[in-house]
Design an enzyme around this catalytic site. Structure first.
Site, PDB file in Angstrom:
ATOM      1  N   SER A 161      44.104   4.647 -44.559  1.00 46.56           N
ATOM      2  CA  SER A 161      43.208   5.779 -44.789  1.00 46.56           C
ATOM      3  C   SER A 161      41.823   5.272 -45.210  1.00 46.56           C
ATOM      4  O   SER A 161      41.179   4.557 -44.435  1.00 46.56           O
ATOM      5  CB  SER A 161      43.833   6.714 -45.825  1.00 46.56           C
ATOM      6  OG  SER A 161      43.191   7.960 -45.816  1.00 46.56           O
ATOM      7  N   ASP A 171      49.672  13.664 -38.671  1.00 42.33           N
ATOM      8  CA  ASP A 171      48.883  13.370 -39.876  1.00 42.33           C
ATOM      9  C   ASP A 171      48.107  14.621 -40.260  1.00 42.33           C
ATOM     10  O   ASP A 171      47.350  15.179 -39.451  1.00 42.33           O
ATOM     11  CB  ASP A 171      47.932  12.209 -39.586  1.00 42.33           C
ATOM     12  CG  ASP A 171      47.304  11.645 -40.846  1.00 42.33           C
ATOM     13  OD1 ASP A 171      46.748  12.439 -41.644  1.00 42.33           O
ATOM     14  OD2 ASP A 171      47.383  10.427 -41.039  1.00 42.33           O
ATOM     15  N   HIS A 230      50.741  11.201 -42.963  1.00 42.03           N
ATOM     16  CA  HIS A 230      49.807  10.295 -43.653  1.00 42.03           C
ATOM     17  C   HIS A 230      50.478   9.514 -44.780  1.00 42.03           C
ATOM     18  O   HIS A 230      49.805   8.767 -45.495  1.00 42.03           O
ATOM     19  CB  HIS A 230      48.660  11.152 -44.235  1.00 42.03           C
ATOM     20  CG  HIS A 230      47.393  10.398 -44.485  1.00 42.03           C
ATOM     21  ND1 HIS A 230      46.605   9.896 -43.471  1.00 42.03           N
ATOM     22  CD2 HIS A 230      46.748  10.063 -45.639  1.00 42.03           C
ATOM     23  CE1 HIS A 230      45.542   9.294 -43.991  1.00 42.03           C
ATOM     24  NE2 HIS A 230      45.603   9.370 -45.309  1.00 42.03           N
TER      25      HIS A 230
END
Lengths: 277, 277
Positions: free
Chosen positions: A146, A222, A254
């Site tokens: 991320s 996600d 995610h």
């Protein structure tokens, strides 16, 4: 440097250390996994940069990386995601300030005094682990998740020759155009968007690319896809025919469950480069 | 039953579910990993009972079990370690009350109304997952850590024929003689030590043993070795020539870094029994 903990782990040692950082002006804590091979001499090293809200600890306990690193004889470094503590600026939002350093050197108030995470991760921490531990700084690769995927990609392209390979799990790919980026870059770097370009993986990919192999995994489920914009990086990589494996993984989100699922692939991917030539 | 979360994980699904429990009289939360094979029909199931202070979540996020379970096509269940919530008795000590159910049915005040963890794990939760998910209750094995290792061993020996194999990571082996046991059994079961015997793995081993394979790993650097007393279980197992693999692992401590290091071994060990015959 102070040892906070050392735990036997997959035949090696998972350590946690704190040191007074010049770059950030604060004590910083990081995790370091050393495989058994480090007893005999310097081993290659894979950096794992973490995402929003994380400390050094999240990936160290939840990503399932040590087993694969042990199998490959590779060290793992887990830096923190920002300076912390008394006198360090913060923001009420989870995606700004402490836990959200975005791997840049802040130039703006109130962030500039401590938020120097690029220098910390690119210069100070490598020098420290190179001097204190049996890691071979000529064999480094980098990954992250991320915001940390953004960090991995921008460090890899921004420091040509430093990393042999780069990968990322659900990275923020185009922060200049994302709500995970515009607010933070404005705060840390100021309103002049030209200063953001060297911290935008898609722009870096268009401009210079990465001289080595690239692997990116993102889940089709996600929950932050619109903030991550993997398509922008994919288009830029395609345009320059970048050596790359870009995967959209069906059904994955995610979370660390996603990261741990593909960790073996990523460590193996980096091992190929770290042990080449 | 309410689904709290479902995350794609190693080709399967890591779910978290809450249900109103009859046994404990409270809502209980558990984690369940289903491998991809569960889409085609019932799969064998491995229970993981957690240790002091844990919820359903610790092992689910830190033990690194899902990858190996996916490889073997085995489901994993992660129950909570006690009832929780309004009206549930508790104690200021971390090793008593909430987070410390010790897998017994409490008979004493103030614990008896909700602390019925043996019935919950032995009866209610298996029935629930058997009816709601594609798990094959004819193929069950059990493992656990510390207090959960105690639970795994006592359930396996206390329910002959239920589990095909049993293993444990740094289990409490002789709670009747340990400060991790005497206080809790006195509180939950009363002062009559005869009532404790069916919850003491070493006494059960002496008296009846386990009809199937047993694997126990304990670290030589475990900071709680004197509370765990692995030697007592080992002596009892040796005395009856129990089929067993009892390992003291050099340098390892009580942490999840230890658990994750040997998780592959444990899942493979159980898979052999779960897929036999």
């Amino acid at each position: 440097m102070e040892m906070k903990s050392e735990n036997a782990c997959f035949g090696g040692v998972q350590g946690v250390y704190t040191h007074a950082s010049q770059a950030t002006g604060k004590d910083m804590t990081f995790g370091l996994f050393l495989p058994a091979e480090a007893k005999d001499g310097p081993v290659p090293v894979l950096w794992f940069l973490s995402g929003l809200t994380c400390t050094h600890e999240n990936a160290m306990t939840k990503a399932g990386a040590q087993g694969w690193a042990a199998e490959q004889g590779i060290a793992l470094v887990f830096p923190d995601t920002s300076p912390r503590g008394d006198g360090v600026a913060d923001d009420n939002a989870f995606d700004m300030g402490q836990g959200a350093g975005f791997y840049v050197n802040a130039t703006e108030k109130p962030w500039a005094p401590h938020f120097q995470m690029w220098d910390y991760v690119a210069e100070e921490l490598p020098a420290l682990i190179g001097s204190e531990f049996a890691v071979d700084l000529d064999r480094q690769s980098i990954t992250g998740h991320s915001m940390g995927g953004h960090g991995a990609l921008t460090l890899a392209m921004g420091l040509p020759g430093r990393f042999r390979s780069v990968s990322a799990f659900s990275p923020i790919c185009n922060p200049s155009r994302s709500d995970w980026g515009r607010k933070q870059f404005t705060g840390y770097l100021g309103a002049d968007e030209q200063k953001w370009a060297s911290h935008d993986a898609s722009l870096l990919m268009t401009e210079r690319g990465f001289e080595g192999p690239l692997l990116v995994d993102t889940g089709t489920k996600d929950q932050f896809l619109d903030l991550l914009m993997p398509e922008t990086l994919a288009q830029a990589a395609a345009a320059r025919r970048q050596q790359a494996i870009l995967r959209m993984q069906p059904g994955y989100d995610h979370s660390y469950f996603f990261i741990s699922t593909f960790m073996e692939d990523h460590v193996s991917f980096h091992a190929e480069s770290l042990y080449a030539g």
